[in-house]
Scaffold this motif. Structure first.
Motif, PDB file in Angstrom:
ATOM      1  N   ASP A   1      59.593  45.721  35.352  1.00  0.00           N
ATOM      2  CA  ASP A   1      60.830  46.474  35.479  1.00  0.00           C
ATOM      3  C   ASP A   1      61.765  45.722  36.424  1.00  0.00           C
ATOM      4  O   ASP A   1      61.354  45.317  37.522  1.00  0.00           O
ATOM      5  N   PRO A   2      63.038  45.500  36.014  1.00  0.00           N
ATOM      6  CA  PRO A   2      63.965  44.793  36.909  1.00  0.00           C
ATOM      7  C   PRO A   2      64.098  45.443  38.277  1.00  0.00           C
ATOM      8  O   PRO A   2      64.415  44.766  39.264  1.00  0.00           O
TER       9      PRO A   2
ATOM     10  N   ALA B   1      42.972  42.950  37.777  1.00  0.00           N
ATOM     11  CA  ALA B   1      42.413  43.995  36.913  1.00  0.00           C
ATOM     12  C   ALA B   1      41.532  44.946  37.723  1.00  0.00           C
ATOM     13  O   ALA B   1      41.563  46.169  37.516  1.00  0.00           O
ATOM     14  N   ALA B   2      40.754  44.399  38.653  1.00  0.00           N
ATOM     15  CA  ALA B   2      39.867  45.235  39.458  1.00  0.00           C
ATOM     16  C   ALA B   2      40.651  46.167  40.371  1.00  0.00           C
ATOM     17  O   ALA B   2      40.295  47.339  40.546  1.00  0.00           O
TER      18      ALA B   2
ATOM     19  N   CYS C   1      45.967  42.694  45.162  1.00  0.00           N
ATOM     20  CA  CYS C   1      46.189  44.096  45.554  1.00  0.00           C
ATOM     21  C   CYS C   1      47.671  44.353  45.768  1.00  0.00           C
ATOM     22  O   CYS C   1      48.212  45.367  45.300  1.00  0.00           O
ATOM     23  N   ALA C   2      48.334  43.427  46.466  1.00  0.00           N
ATOM     24  CA  ALA C   2      49.766  43.591  46.733  1.00  0.00           C
ATOM     25  C   ALA C   2      50.557  43.668  45.431  1.00  0.00           C
ATOM     26  O   ALA C   2      51.467  44.488  45.286  1.00  0.00           O
ATOM     27  N   ALA C   3      50.215  42.804  44.481  1.00  0.00           N
ATOM     28  CA  ALA C   3      50.926  42.805  43.202  1.00  0.00           C
ATOM     29  C   ALA C   3      50.787  44.151  42.497  1.00  0.00           C
ATOM     30  O   ALA C   3      51.752  44.671  41.922  1.00  0.00           O
TER      31      ALA C   3
ATOM     32  N   ASP D   1      53.406  43.173  35.197  1.00  0.00           N
ATOM     33  CA  ASP D   1      53.057  41.998  34.400  1.00  0.00           C
ATOM     34  C   ASP D   1      52.400  40.980  35.317  1.00  0.00           C
ATOM     35  O   ASP D   1      53.024  40.463  36.249  1.00  0.00           O
ATOM     36  N   GLU D   2      51.132  40.677  35.073  1.00  0.00           N
ATOM     37  CA  GLU D   2      50.419  39.728  35.930  1.00  0.00           C
ATOM     38  C   GLU D   2      51.056  38.340  35.893  1.00  0.00           C
ATOM     39  O   GLU D   2      50.967  37.594  36.858  1.00  0.00           O
TER      40      GLU D   2
END
Length: 232
Positions: A4-5, A70-71, A142-144, A151-152
């Motif tokens: 999301d922008p 993912a975890a 975790c921060a991401a 989106d990874e």
């Protein structure tokens, strides 16, 4: 699916050189490479940094970062702990391990101090606190997640960019290079970043490989280097 922008500020913050994790104090073997004359000018510095990003990061650390992403999304405590141990174990020298641990702890402190971050739940905080020590890639994943980077690929760009910027800044100080030469290197590295990210996305965690013997040898040499500016 693209982020999301509205999450662009979070992406920029996570990629920023101003992030207070202490990355500026580490050169990840570059300083020892200069003493050994493996690196001696702008072209060889660029090649060293590109090799680190392609071999140690895109093929080694980043696939495990994806598994951590993912975890953390599922808040799978056992998987997070197992992957964190693997990320720590894959650091070949005391200095490379110290770099991951120190920046991991600093990033965790930064993350937990952010105001109005309701997505960082008590459960997230408890798992972060259980990692002894936390690997940088574990905390970054975790921060991401809690910053809403859905989106990874975007989060990998942030991580790859911050590594490229930090190592280029180290090269500017060490070679030494002018600021314009450093920016030219960074621009060329940025052009390769999409391919490195796609290489990461094409690998499973089981295919993570950080076969970088020269990095390990020179990092070990750095521990007893006569004079040095960087901790690793």
């Amino acid at each position: 699916m693209r982020a999301d922008p509205s999450n662009l500020p979070a992406l920029l913050q996570l990629a920023s050189a101003a992030l207070p994790v202490g990355a500026f104090s580490h050169s990840l073997g570059l300083e020892a490479a200069l003493e050994a004359r493996v690196v001696f000018d702008a072209a060889s510095a660029e090649q060293w940094i590109a090799d680190y990003l392609a071999l140690a990061w895109a093929e080694g650390e980043a696939p495990l970062w994806r598994a951590q992403y993912a975890a953390w999304t599922e808040l799978d405590e056992q998987a997070i702990a197992t992957l964190n141990a693997q990320l720590i174990a894959m650091r070949e020298t005391a200095e490379l391990r110290m770099e991951s641990e120190q920046t991991g702890r600093s990033l965790a402190l930064w993350l937990q101090a952010l105001p109005q971050l309701h997505t960082l739940t008590d459960a997230h905080r408890a798992v972060l606190g259980s990692l002894h020590p936390p690997a940088y890639a574990s905390v970054h994943a975790c921060a991401a997640v809690v910053l809403g980077l859905a989106d990874e690929r975007d989060a990998l760009y942030a991580m790859g960019w911050s590594l490229a910027e930090n190592l280029t800044t180290a090269a500017v100080k060490l070679v030494p290079l002018g600021q314009i030469a450093g920016q030219a290197i960074l621009r060329r590295l940025a052009n390769h970043l999409p391919a490195w990210v796609e290489e990461t996305l094409a690998r499973t965690p089981a295919q993570a490989c950080n076969f970088t013997p020269m990095l390990g040898i020179l990092s070990a040499h750095h521990e007893t280097q006569y004079t040095r500016l960087f901790r690793s």
